[in-house]
Scaffold this motif. Structure first.
Motif, mmCIF file in Angstrom:
data_model
loop_
_atom_site.group_PDB
_atom_site.id
_atom_site.type_symbol
_atom_site.label_atom_id
_atom_site.label_comp_id
_atom_site.label_asym_id
_atom_site.label_seq_id
_atom_site.Cartn_x
_atom_site.Cartn_y
_atom_site.Cartn_z
ATOM 1 N N MET A 1 -6.339 59.949 -0.930
ATOM 2 C CA MET A 1 -7.224 60.180 0.215
ATOM 3 C C MET A 1 -8.538 59.417 0.036
ATOM 4 N N MET A 2 -9.066 59.434 -1.183
ATOM 5 C CA MET A 2 -10.321 58.726 -1.463
ATOM 6 C C MET A 2 -10.147 57.229 -1.244
ATOM 7 N N SER A 3 -9.051 56.686 -1.770
ATOM 8 C CA SER A 3 -8.843 55.238 -1.656
ATOM 9 C C SER A 3 -8.608 54.818 -0.208
ATOM 10 N N GLU A 4 -8.120 55.763 0.608
ATOM 11 C CA GLU A 4 -7.904 55.475 2.023
ATOM 12 C C GLU A 4 -9.147 55.757 2.869
ATOM 13 N N GLY A 5 -10.201 56.243 2.231
ATOM 14 C CA GLY A 5 -11.447 56.490 2.940
ATOM 15 C C GLY A 5 -11.424 57.704 3.854
ATOM 16 N N GLN A 6 -10.608 58.681 3.536
ATOM 17 C CA GLN A 6 -10.548 59.878 4.373
ATOM 18 C C GLN A 6 -11.831 60.691 4.230
ATOM 19 N N SER A 7 -12.024 61.607 5.135
ATOM 20 C CA SER A 7 -13.290 62.342 5.200
ATOM 21 C C SER A 7 -13.486 63.254 3.996
ATOM 22 N N CYS A 8 -14.747 63.434 3.668
ATOM 23 C CA CYS A 8 -15.130 64.308 2.559
ATOM 24 C C CYS A 8 -14.645 65.732 2.827
ATOM 25 N N GLY A 9 -14.764 66.159 4.074
ATOM 26 C CA GLY A 9 -14.331 67.510 4.423
ATOM 27 C C GLY A 9 -12.866 67.736 4.146
ATOM 28 N N ASP A 10 -12.032 66.763 4.497
ATOM 29 C CA ASP A 10 -10.597 66.887 4.240
ATOM 30 C C ASP A 10 -10.317 66.943 2.734
ATOM 31 N N MET A 11 -11.044 66.147 1.982
ATOM 32 C CA MET A 11 -10.842 66.145 0.535
ATOM 33 C C MET A 11 -11.318 67.459 -0.081
ATOM 34 N N MET A 12 -12.391 68.028 0.457
ATOM 35 C CA MET A 12 -12.892 69.304 -0.054
ATOM 36 C C MET A 12 -11.856 70.411 0.153
#
Length: 85
Positions: free
Chosen positions: A24-35
């Motif tokens: 997700m990080m490498s794809e630039g997904q939102s911080c909220g989704d990663m949280m």
């Protein structure tokens, strides 16, 4: 205490969740989704810790040490693991 297959499966699942977050990080997904995913990993790890602590205590009760002092020490150690959880 030996690590049984149930715990190993939970660890592998948590590992997969972490790899998913890295993706997700490498794809630039939102911080909220990663949280949200990180919270799921934390809950998963907490569950693993609880299962391991309970298994350890169960093992201590089912396989008492012949030395009562050593048994008390082992039970106290198992209880500390649960308290830390």
């Amino acid at each position: 205490m030996q690590c049984d297959q149930k715990i190993m499966n939970r660890l592998k699942r948590a590992e997969g969740q972490m790899r998913g977050i890295q993706k997700m990080m490498s794809e630039g997904q939102s911080c909220g989704d990663m949280m949200v995913q990180l919270a799921a990993v934390r809950a998963s790890v907490d569950k693993i810790m609880g299962v391991m602590a309970a298994e350890n205590l169960k093992h201590q009760l089912e396989n008492p040490d012949a030395d009562p002092d050593r048994q008390a020490e082992q039970l106290a150690k198992a209880m500390r693991l649960i308290e830390k959880k």
